[in-house]
Write a protein that holds these residues in place. Structure first.
Motif, PDB file in Angstrom:
ATOM      1  N   PHE A  63      19.663   8.855 -18.163  1.00 39.30           N
ATOM      2  CA  PHE A  63      18.887   7.750 -17.561  1.00 39.30           C
ATOM      3  C   PHE A  63      18.675   7.954 -16.076  1.00 39.30           C
ATOM      4  O   PHE A  63      17.850   7.288 -15.459  1.00 39.30           O
ATOM      5  N   GLU A  64      19.438   8.880 -15.505  1.00 37.48           N
ATOM      6  CA  GLU A  64      19.232   9.264 -14.113  1.00 37.48           C
ATOM      7  C   GLU A  64      17.797   9.756 -13.877  1.00 37.48           C
ATOM      8  O   GLU A  64      17.215   9.496 -12.827  1.00 37.48           O
ATOM      9  N   VAL A  65      17.241  10.451 -14.861  1.00 35.37           N
ATOM     10  CA  VAL A  65      15.934  11.085 -14.665  1.00 35.37           C
ATOM     11  C   VAL A  65      14.830  10.052 -14.424  1.00 35.37           C
ATOM     12  O   VAL A  65      14.161  10.093 -13.379  1.00 35.37           O
ATOM     13  N   PRO A  66      14.602   9.085 -15.345  1.00 34.92           N
ATOM     14  CA  PRO A  66      13.557   8.082 -15.033  1.00 34.92           C
ATOM     15  C   PRO A  66      13.890   7.250 -13.804  1.00 34.92           C
ATOM     16  O   PRO A  66      12.977   6.902 -13.031  1.00 34.92           O
ATOM     17  N   PHE A  67      15.176   6.969 -13.609  1.00 33.99           N
ATOM     18  CA  PHE A  67      15.557   6.155 -12.448  1.00 33.99           C
ATOM     19  C   PHE A  67      15.224   6.881 -11.149  1.00 33.99           C
ATOM     20  O   PHE A  67      14.604   6.315 -10.242  1.00 33.99           O
ATOM     21  N   ALA A  68      15.592   8.166 -11.081  1.00 34.71           N
ATOM     22  CA  ALA A  68      15.330   8.927  -9.862  1.00 34.71           C
ATOM     23  C   ALA A  68      13.826   9.079  -9.624  1.00 34.71           C
ATOM     24  O   ALA A  68      13.355   8.958  -8.489  1.00 34.71           O
ATOM     25  N   LEU A  69      13.089   9.296 -10.692  1.00 38.23           N
ATOM     26  CA  LEU A  69      11.632   9.417 -10.536  1.00 38.23           C
ATOM     27  C   LEU A  69      11.041   8.120  -9.994  1.00 38.23           C
ATOM     28  O   LEU A  69      10.153   8.123  -9.120  1.00 38.23           O
ATOM     29  N   SER A  70      11.573   7.007 -10.524  1.00 38.20           N
ATOM     30  CA  SER A  70      11.090   5.712 -10.053  1.00 38.20           C
ATOM     31  C   SER A  70      11.410   5.517  -8.571  1.00 38.20           C
ATOM     32  O   SER A  70      10.569   5.032  -7.795  1.00 38.20           O
ATOM     33  N   ILE A  71      12.629   5.927  -8.175  1.00 37.62           N
ATOM     34  CA  ILE A  71      13.018   5.803  -6.767  1.00 37.62           C
ATOM     35  C   ILE A  71      12.111   6.668  -5.890  1.00 37.62           C
ATOM     36  O   ILE A  71      11.652   6.244  -4.813  1.00 37.62           O
ATOM     37  N   ILE A  72      11.815   7.882  -6.355  1.00 41.80           N
ATOM     38  CA  ILE A  72      10.936   8.775  -5.582  1.00 41.80           C
ATOM     39  C   ILE A  72       9.575   8.112  -5.403  1.00 41.80           C
ATOM     40  O   ILE A  72       8.991   8.095  -4.300  1.00 41.80           O
ATOM     41  N   SER A  73       9.106   7.511  -6.498  1.00 41.07           N
ATOM     42  CA  SER A  73       7.800   6.865  -6.434  1.00 41.07           C
ATOM     43  C   SER A  73       7.800   5.747  -5.394  1.00 41.07           C
ATOM     44  O   SER A  73       6.860   5.615  -4.595  1.00 41.07           O
ATOM     45  N   ILE A  74       8.861   4.974  -5.369  1.00 43.37           N
ATOM     46  CA  ILE A  74       8.945   3.867  -4.404  1.00 43.37           C
ATOM     47  C   ILE A  74       9.039   4.406  -2.986  1.00 43.37           C
ATOM     48  O   ILE A  74       8.389   3.901  -2.060  1.00 43.37           O
ATOM     49  N   ALA A  75       9.858   5.460  -2.824  1.00 41.42           N
ATOM     50  CA  ALA A  75      10.007   6.039  -1.489  1.00 41.42           C
ATOM     51  C   ALA A  75       8.664   6.533  -0.972  1.00 41.42           C
ATOM     52  O   ALA A  75       8.326   6.344   0.209  1.00 41.42           O
ATOM     53  N   VAL A  76       7.884   7.130  -1.846  1.00 41.82           N
ATOM     54  CA  VAL A  76       6.561   7.604  -1.427  1.00 41.82           C
ATOM     55  C   VAL A  76       5.670   6.412  -1.104  1.00 41.82           C
ATOM     56  O   VAL A  76       4.949   6.394  -0.106  1.00 41.82           O
ATOM     57  N   GLN A  77       5.770   5.373  -1.946  1.00 40.92           N
ATOM     58  CA  GLN A  77       4.898   4.213  -1.772  1.00 40.92           C
ATOM     59  C   GLN A  77       5.130   3.523  -0.430  1.00 40.92           C
ATOM     60  O   GLN A  77       4.185   3.209   0.288  1.00 40.92           O
ATOM     61  N   TYR A  78       6.439   3.298  -0.093  1.00 35.00           N
ATOM     62  CA  TYR A  78       6.736   2.563   1.128  1.00 35.00           C
ATOM     63  C   TYR A  78       6.990   3.486   2.313  1.00 35.00           C
ATOM     64  O   TYR A  78       7.170   3.021   3.427  1.00 35.00           O
ATOM     65  N   GLY A  79       7.098   4.772   2.052  1.00 35.07           N
ATOM     66  CA  GLY A  79       7.317   5.713   3.136  1.00 35.07           C
ATOM     67  C   GLY A  79       8.665   5.587   3.805  1.00 35.07           C
ATOM     68  O   GLY A  79       8.842   5.959   4.959  1.00 35.07           O
ATOM     69  N   THR A  80       9.667   5.053   3.084  1.00 38.81           N
ATOM     70  CA  THR A  80      10.998   4.913   3.669  1.00 38.81           C
ATOM     71  C   THR A  80      12.041   4.883   2.567  1.00 38.81           C
ATOM     72  O   THR A  80      11.725   4.623   1.413  1.00 38.81           O
ATOM     73  N   LEU A  81      13.305   5.135   2.944  1.00 36.16           N
ATOM     74  CA  LEU A  81      14.416   5.002   2.010  1.00 36.16           C
ATOM     75  C   LEU A  81      15.289   3.808   2.369  1.00 36.16           C
ATOM     76  O   LEU A  81      16.280   3.541   1.727  1.00 36.16           O
ATOM     77  N   ASP A  82      14.920   3.100   3.428  1.00 37.12           N
ATOM     78  CA  ASP A  82      15.705   1.963   3.882  1.00 37.12           C
ATOM     79  C   ASP A  82      15.405   0.750   2.994  1.00 37.12           C
ATOM     80  O   ASP A  82      14.259   0.309   2.897  1.00 37.12           O
ATOM     81  N   ILE A  83      16.460   0.215   2.362  1.00 40.56           N
ATOM     82  CA  ILE A  83      16.227  -0.858   1.402  1.00 40.56           C
ATOM     83  C   ILE A  83      15.672  -2.103   2.097  1.00 40.56           C
ATOM     84  O   ILE A  83      14.765  -2.768   1.586  1.00 40.56           O
ATOM     85  N   THR A  84      16.208  -2.387   3.292  1.00 44.63           N
ATOM     86  CA  THR A  84      15.733  -3.581   4.003  1.00 44.63           C
ATOM     87  C   THR A  84      14.239  -3.490   4.284  1.00 44.63           C
ATOM     88  O   THR A  84      13.502  -4.463   4.119  1.00 44.63           O
ATOM     89  N   LYS A  85      13.797  -2.293   4.681  1.00 38.28           N
ATOM     90  CA  LYS A  85      12.355  -2.141   4.974  1.00 38.28           C
ATOM     91  C   LYS A  85      11.529  -2.295   3.705  1.00 38.28           C
ATOM     92  O   LYS A  85      10.427  -2.851   3.719  1.00 38.28           O
ATOM     93  N   ILE A  86      12.075  -1.784   2.577  1.00 38.95           N
ATOM     94  CA  ILE A  86      11.347  -1.908   1.307  1.00 38.95           C
ATOM     95  C   ILE A  86      11.196  -3.383   0.943  1.00 38.95           C
ATOM     96  O   ILE A  86      10.129  -3.835   0.510  1.00 38.95           O
ATOM     97  N   VAL A  87      12.280  -4.158   1.156  1.00 36.46           N
ATOM     98  CA  VAL A  87      12.195  -5.591   0.840  1.00 36.46           C
ATOM     99  C   VAL A  87      11.220  -6.278   1.781  1.00 36.46           C
ATOM    100  O   VAL A  87      10.406  -7.105   1.355  1.00 36.46           O
ATOM    101  N   MET A  88      11.294  -5.920   3.067  1.00 39.95           N
ATOM    102  CA  MET A  88      10.383  -6.505   4.057  1.00 39.95           C
ATOM    103  C   MET A  88       8.931  -6.314   3.634  1.00 39.95           C
ATOM    104  O   MET A  88       8.115  -7.230   3.724  1.00 39.95           O
ATOM    105  N   ALA A  89       8.641  -5.113   3.140  1.00 37.16           N
ATOM    106  CA  ALA A  89       7.255  -4.798   2.790  1.00 37.16           C
ATOM    107  C   ALA A  89       6.773  -5.643   1.625  1.00 37.16           C
ATOM    108  O   ALA A  89       5.570  -5.771   1.390  1.00 37.16           O
ATOM    109  N   GLN A  90       7.710  -6.209   0.840  1.00 37.34           N
ATOM    110  CA  GLN A  90       7.294  -6.971  -0.335  1.00 37.34           C
ATOM    111  C   GLN A  90       7.165  -8.460  -0.055  1.00 37.34           C
ATOM    112  O   GLN A  90       6.880  -9.240  -0.973  1.00 37.34           O
ATOM    113  N   GLN A  91       7.450  -8.886   1.164  1.00 36.87           N
ATOM    114  CA  GLN A  91       7.390 -10.316   1.449  1.00 36.87           C
ATOM    115  C   GLN A  91       5.952 -10.798   1.536  1.00 36.87           C
ATOM    116  O   GLN A  91       5.019 -10.003   1.650  1.00 36.87           O
ATOM    117  N   GLY A  92       5.797 -12.111   1.424  1.00 34.46           N
ATOM    118  CA  GLY A  92       4.468 -12.690   1.616  1.00 34.46           C
ATOM    119  C   GLY A  92       3.733 -12.941   0.329  1.00 34.46           C
ATOM    120  O   GLY A  92       2.507 -12.872   0.275  1.00 34.46           O
TER     121      GLY A  92
END
Lengths: 304, 176, 230
Positions: free
Chosen positions: A144-173
């Motif tokens: 299950f690591e494989v789909p999970f890691a791919l999903s994380i990579i996708s998110i990292a590319v989408q938000y351009g960061t690995l910082d969780i706080t910044k990822i949450v910030m980007a989803q506000q509003g």
């Protein structure tokens, strides 16, 4: 205003206590919901608390050496570590934990750290079912690591960061900014991985009742078992908070956090009560099939 | 009406074919002929299935009766092959080469009756009784009640009623 | 083995009462924990005695007793026909989870041992092993007439007549078989007894270890396990 370091540590303990109590209540209420599905009344919601008190209050316990004792310690460290680097409630001083100090990769590492520690400790018990359970757990984790890691990579590319706080910030509003709606493929892949991570049916090959009766913790008893039970609550809470932050817009206050995490965890019960258990090979092949393809599609979709 | 097949009747000294039911007959045979007869029944007459093998203790006559129950699936018929062996130093030829499951029955008979089957696999290992040190319990000279009283302590105060008189007292008190 | 001369090997009726170990202090025979094993296997198992870790006094113990009574984990070892009565107890009709009772597959984690009816000598060996592996405080519920005085197997050559000679028992549930309702009543009684602090079977077992061991060895003749399976 940044709180001082001792104050932040005190806040972390408060936050940890809250997530422990919440996680135990969550486990208790989910057991009760499962019982309703099976046409039973079910155990009281506070049963996990009593179980932990009873386990810890046993008068004698045995040890199989230092590694055996360290297994639950590592497991608990994995649970606490996962939680400590995720902001439980965005913008809250008490519940922000140490989210500024760590990023997504550290959290991912902590998710698997506990399992590895448990693998070392449980094998020390010498029971064959422990070894079988551990090998199953590691195999399924790798899968299950494989789909999970791919999903994380996708998110990292989408938000351009690995910082969780910044990822949450980007989803506000507004809900339309959640990853669930901006990157649905990644969410689907990660949610399927979450089913495997939570080890409910149909992916309950590690504990596997009636098969390898209880798997890795076969030899654990008394206070060590109490530690494992506590960790189950903390770890569940940490994973739920992480998922809520990454995919469902995070939470700006405690009630929203409770509702969102409850619903995310409820997916487990929903699936688990509807499907029987997979065999080990079926479970592993399942994760390497469609969920992995969805994960790859999520990465490709976001990258181009 | 079933009859003994001709090739069996001319080769072995077999007793009469006793028809117990439409689908069950028994056949008496000398103990030395048993393996050969079982092989012939299995290979030529369709009795390919071994239902069970067991022993009966005829204490008064001083013999064990061994029963090998075979089944013919085509004709839906069971045939019990019976032979007698002496109780003293009871030994019987092993038939485990005919049916693989036979050695379990032989092991059981060894343990519960004390009938030896030389050459049968694992025949000397304990089957259901672990560490049994008395005479085999299914032999009639074994007094199970006496053994139980001697070995297993009981709680005092247990009473036993004879079912026949007890029910008579309950149902027809005027008859007493 | 063809020489089939059966002699009463039990000529010495209390041969099993003499443990193999050396005589201990006060003339009592000292049973070593791994005495039953062959010489080369002795080092594989620990030779500890059971220690009576007695109840603490006061409010903490009362609180723990309350928690113990509310969280009874049954060892999933069906020792006799009575184990069949535990299935309806678990499922939706009688639902023992309501009372905090749940099955547990390993003796290390369970606190209640349900002796489900008759126990043959072969099973008794496993019962003793499993019981000793449980962590104290541990409770024993014995179902059915067979565990009380032998029941319908009272004169059988292979089933014991009273389980309390071999392990301490907290609650008996009479009947052949007791219905699930009777089992629930028995478990409620066990909970009351635990809350009153009367269920100290583990302490009793440790204190009368020699007596229990001698009784067990009297019926289990091929003792090929450690005397105390911790």
């Amino acid at each position: 205003m940044e709180p001082s370091i001792p104050l932040r540590i005190a806040y972390a303990f408060v936050s940890l206590a809250v997530i422990t109590v919440y996680g135990l209540l969550l486990i208790g209420s989910m057991a009760r919901i499962s019982a309703k599905v099976q046409g039973r009344v079910g155990q009281p919601v506070w049963q996990p608390f009593i179980d932990i008190i009873k386990s810890s209050g046993k008068r004698n316990s045995i040890s199989h050496g230092i590694m055996f004792w360290l297994g639950p310690v590592f497991r608990l460290a994995g649970g606490v570590g996962t939680y400590m680097f995720v902001p439980a409630v965005l913008g809250s001083v008490v519940f922000q934990n140490f989210s500024m100090s760590g990023d997504l990769l550290l959290v991912m590492y902590f998710i698997f750290f506990g399992q590895l520690g448990m693998a070392l400790g449980a094998s020390e018990g010498g029971h064959p079912y422990s070894a079988i359970g551990v090998s199953r757990g590691l195999a399924q984790m790798t899968a299950f690591e494989v789909p999970f890691a791919l999903s994380i990579i996708s998110i990292a590319v989408q938000y351009g960061t690995l910082d969780i706080t910044k990822i949450v910030m980007a989803q506000q509003g507004g809900w339309q900014h959640w990853t669930l709606f901006t990157n649905p493929l990644a969410v689907v892949a990660a949610m399927i991985a979450f089913l495997g991570m939570s080890m409910h049916n149909p992916f309950s090959v590690v504990i596997a009742p009636q098969e390898i009766p209880i798997g890795p913790p076969t030899e654990y008893q008394s206070n060590l078992l109490g530690m494992l039970q506590t960790n189950r609550a903390v770890f569940n809470g940490a994973k739920l908070v992480l998922y809520m932050n990454l995919f469902f817009g995070g939470a700006t206050n405690v009630p929203v956090m409770v509702v969102k995490t409850f619903l995310i965890y409820f997916i487990n019960i929903f699936v688990g009560q509807a499907f029987p258990r997979f065999r080990v090979d079926q479970s592993i092949r399942f994760f390497l099939g469609v969920p992995t393809l969805i994960g790859i599609a999520a990465v490709v979709f976001i990258a181009f | 009406m079933r009859t003994i097949p001709a090739d069996i009747a001319e080769r072995f000294e077999v007793g009469p074919l006793v028809e117990k039911r439409a689908d069950l007959s028994t056949l008496d045979v000398d103990s030395k002929d048993v393996p050969e007869l079982l092989a012939r029944l299995r290979d030529r007459h369709g009795y390919r299935h071994l239902s069970f093998a067991t022993a009966t203790d005829l204490f008064e006559e001083g013999v064990f009766v061994l029963t090998y129950m075979l089944h013919n699936h085509e004709e839906r018929h069971s045939l019990g092959v019976k032979c007698r062996i002496g109780r003293e130093n009871a030994t019987m030829e092993s038939c485990h080469l005919l049916w693989e499951q036979m050695w379990t029955y032989q092991r059981e008979m060894k343990e519960l009756f004390g009938i030896d089957f030389p050459g049968s696999p694992r025949v000397d290992e304990s089957f259901v009784l672990e560490g049994w040190i008395d005479i085999p319990p299914m032999r009639r000279e074994f007094d199970t009640r006496e053994y139980s009283e001697r070995t297993f302590p009981t709680r005092p105060g247990r009473s036993t009623k004879d079912p026949a008189t007890h029910m008579k007292e309950k149902l027809y008190p005027e008859a007493l | 083995m063809s020489d089939m001369k059966f002699t009463r090997a039990l000529a010495d009726p209390d041969h099993a009462l003499k443990p193999a170990g050396r005589p201990g202090p006060l003339g009592k025979p000292l049973v070593l924990a791994n005495d039953g094993l062959p010489e080369e296997e002795k080092a594989w198992f620990c030779d500890a005695y059971p220690t009576a870790s007695g109840p603490y006094k006061g409010i903490l113990e009362n609180f723990l007793n309350w928690a113990r009574s509310k969280s009874l984990w049954i060892l999933g070892f069906g020792t006799g026909c009575g184990a069949i009565e535990l299935r309806p107890l678990m499922t939706s009709r009688f639902d023992m989870y309501r009372f905090g009772i749940q099955p547990r597959p390993t003796p290390r984690q369970s606190s209640v041992f349900v002796i489900g009816g008759y126990a043959s000598v072969k099973t008794l060996k496993r019962i003793v092993r499993s019981y000793e592996q449980m962590m104290g405080p541990k409770f024993v519920v014995a179902l059915g007439s067979c565990t009380i005085n032998g029941g319908m197997y009272w004169d059988s050559y292979n089933t014991i007549n009273a389980i309390e000679h071999y392990i301490p028992v907290d609650v008996y549930i009479a009947g052949c078989m007791p219905r699930p309702e009777a089992l629930l009543a028995g478990f409620k009684e066990l909970q009351r007894k635990i809350r009153r602090g009367e269920c100290e079977g583990a302490v009793k077992y440790a204190e009368n270890f020699e007596w229990y061991k001698a009784n067990q060895k009297k019926v289990i003749h091929d003792w090929n396990m450690p005397d105390y399976n911790y």
